[in-house]
Design an enzyme around this catalytic site. Structure first.
Site, short mmCIF file in Angstrom:
data_model
loop_
_atom_site.label_atom_id
_atom_site.label_comp_id
_atom_site.label_asym_id
_atom_site.label_seq_id
_atom_site.Cartn_x
_atom_site.Cartn_y
_atom_site.Cartn_z
N LYS A 67 0.81 -1.23 0.00
CA LYS A 67 0.00 0.00 0.00
C LYS A 67 0.84 1.28 0.00
O LYS A 67 0.43 2.28 -0.58
CB LYS A 67 -0.93 0.02 1.22
CG LYS A 67 -2.15 -0.86 1.09
CD LYS A 67 -3.08 -0.65 2.28
CE LYS A 67 -4.26 -1.57 2.24
NZ LYS A 67 -5.21 -1.35 3.33
N ASP A 104 -9.87 3.27 1.89
CA ASP A 104 -10.01 2.87 3.30
C ASP A 104 -10.56 4.03 4.13
O ASP A 104 -11.25 3.82 5.14
CB ASP A 104 -8.65 2.44 3.89
CG ASP A 104 -8.23 1.06 3.44
OD1 ASP A 104 -9.09 0.27 3.02
OD2 ASP A 104 -7.01 0.76 3.49
P1 NAP Z 1 0.32 -2.36 10.09
O1 NAP Z 1 0.63 -1.11 9.35
O2 NAP Z 1 1.27 -3.50 10.06
O3 NAP Z 1 0.11 -1.93 11.65
C1 NAP Z 1 -0.16 -2.91 12.61
C2 NAP Z 1 -0.50 -2.25 13.94
O4 NAP Z 1 -0.86 -3.28 14.86
C3 NAP Z 1 0.67 -1.49 14.57
O5 NAP Z 1 0.17 -0.41 15.31
C4 NAP Z 1 1.27 -2.57 15.50
O6 NAP Z 1 1.98 -2.03 16.59
C5 NAP Z 1 0.02 -3.24 16.00
N1 NAP Z 1 0.25 -4.61 16.45
C6 NAP Z 1 0.55 -5.68 15.68
N2 NAP Z 1 0.66 -6.79 16.45
C7 NAP Z 1 0.42 -6.40 17.74
C8 NAP Z 1 0.38 -7.08 18.97
N3 NAP Z 1 0.61 -8.40 19.07
N4 NAP Z 1 0.09 -6.37 20.08
C9 NAP Z 1 -0.16 -5.04 20.01
N5 NAP Z 1 -0.12 -4.33 18.86
C10 NAP Z 1 0.15 -5.00 17.74
O7 NAP Z 1 -1.07 -2.98 9.65
P2 NAP Z 1 -2.36 -2.17 9.13
O8 NAP Z 1 -2.34 -2.14 7.67
O9 NAP Z 1 -2.45 -0.90 9.90
O10 NAP Z 1 -3.52 -3.16 9.58
C11 NAP Z 1 -3.97 -3.19 10.92
C12 NAP Z 1 -5.30 -3.87 11.01
O11 NAP Z 1 -6.27 -3.13 10.27
C13 NAP Z 1 -5.29 -5.28 10.42
O12 NAP Z 1 -5.90 -6.10 11.36
C14 NAP Z 1 -6.13 -5.18 9.18
O13 NAP Z 1 -6.88 -6.36 8.98
C15 NAP Z 1 -7.05 -4.03 9.50
N6 NAP Z 1 -7.54 -3.34 8.30
C16 NAP Z 1 -8.85 -3.48 8.01
C17 NAP Z 1 -9.38 -2.87 6.89
C18 NAP Z 1 -10.84 -3.02 6.58
O14 NAP Z 1 -11.25 -2.69 5.46
N7 NAP Z 1 -11.64 -3.48 7.53
C19 NAP Z 1 -8.56 -2.10 6.06
C20 NAP Z 1 -7.21 -1.97 6.38
C21 NAP Z 1 -6.71 -2.62 7.51
P3 NAP Z 1 3.56 -1.71 16.49
O15 NAP Z 1 3.65 -0.30 15.93
O16 NAP Z 1 4.02 -1.82 17.86
O17 NAP Z 1 4.14 -2.74 15.56
#
Ligand code: NAP
Length: 281
Positions: A67, A104
């Site tokens: 992305k 999004d």
């Molecule tokens: P990302 O950029 O990799 O960010 C992941 C986030 O989760 C970071 O803040 C990370 O913290 C935190 N995290 C990961 N594992 C963790 C753990 N075990 N304990 C505490 N914090 C944790 O991913 P993203 O793209 O933002 O996606 C995040 C979520 O949004 C995903 O679950 C995804 O499915 C969802 N999402 C949904 C949609 C939708 O259309 N519904 C669209 C986009 C994303 P750190 O900074 O400490 O690593």
């Protein structure tokens, strides 16, 4: 003339996007359109996009891990991409140039708008500081009128950076906090949003660090995670009688907006929703 669309990412096998878009084509009798899932591993994006252009791709969605990197391949972006620093929808022009959007942002706002939820004076707790959190901040800035926002994240530096970004986006009273303080902060908030990966099948951590007692009946609880649909946070929110918004609603909202960008007609949301729930339930 046949038109092909795609979702690119890695992994991509379990993407629900082909189901939603194919259902929309069937519903509207768009028999010349098809939508495929195309795996492009990290580091191979340029080559992957080249291959898509060779087959005459009309547009594509972008998911993890591309992305942010896809931005370098776009000749134009709309303001949502600039705010988020990432794109999830690409439109291919006749000359092969690429325009990016971040649906999004609208995807997140859509379920709030549909429920006519006002954020006027809302105190927001946002868990997470990754790509999804950026889209949430851009959406909240568009919706306007929140009172304050706290960004709690496992990595404190990322939380501070996200709080700065929220301030720049125009959200008042943005501050960062450690994830360990989330439960205490949730107590004084009326909107609780999870934008971490906690709860995903691939995540070792399934439990959101917020106790049911910190959620009130009048709160809005919003989980961006859509697999599983009924996450730990959603279960706690339902238990407390809060208004709960599930991640699939955001997923549907972003897909519907992408459909409208590509095809210039209203998306058949009900058909897309049925396809999404049929596969993802
Ligand atoms: P990302 O950029 O990799 O960010 C992941 C986030 O989760 C970071 O803040 C990370 O913290 C935190 N995290 C990961 N594992 C963790 C753990 N075990 N304990 C505490 N914090 C944790 O991913 P993203 O793209 O933002 O996606 C995040 C979520 O949004 C995903 O679950 C995804 O499915 C969802 N999402 C949904 C949609 C939708 O259309 N519904 C669209 C986009 C994303 P750190 O900074 O400490 O690593």
């Amino acid at each position: 003339m046949p038109r092909t669309f795609a979702v690119i990412g890695d992994p991509i096998d379990h993407s629900l996007s082909p189901h939603m878009h194919s259902a929309a084509f069937r519903h509207l009798g768009m028999n010349d359109c098809s939508y495929i899932a195309y795996r492009i591993p990290r580091g191979e994006l340029a080559h992957g996009i080249e291959s898509l252009l060779k087959i005459g791709i009309a547009g594509f969605n972008v998911t993890i891990p591309h992305k942010v990197e896809v931005m370098r391949h776009l000749s134009k972006t709309d303001e949502t991409c600039s705010m988020v620093g990432a794109a999830n929808t690409v439109e291919v022009a006749g000359d092969g140039s690429l325009k990016g959007y971040n649906t999004d942002v609208e995807g997140f706002a859509d379920p709030l708008r549909r429920r006519s939820i006002s954020l006027k004076g809302a105190s927001v707790l946002l868990l997470g500081a990754g790509g999804a959190a950026r889209a949430v901040i851009a959406a909240l800035a568009r919706l306007g009128d929140t009172s304050d926002i706290t960004i709690a994240n496992r990595t404190p530096k990322a939380a501070s950076e996200m709080a700065d970004l929220a301030g720049l986006a125009g959200l008042p009273n943005a501050r960062a906090a450690p994830l360990s303080e989330a439960d205490q902060i949730a107590n004084g908030c009326n909107v609780i949003i999870n934008a971490t990966s906690i709860g995903l099948p691939a995540s070792a951590e399934k439990t959101i660090p917020i106790s049911p007692e910190s959620i009130n009946r009048d709160d809005v609880v919003y989980d961006t995670v859509y697999m599983p649909m009924k996450t730990d946070l959603i279960q706690k929110g339902k238990e407390r009688g809060a208004t709960c918004i599930m991640g699939y609603e955001m997923l549907l909202g972003q897909a519907a907006r992408a459909f409208e960008i590509w095809h210039g007609v209203g998306a058949p949301r009900d058909a897309m929703k049925r396809a999404l729930l049929g596969v993802g339930a």
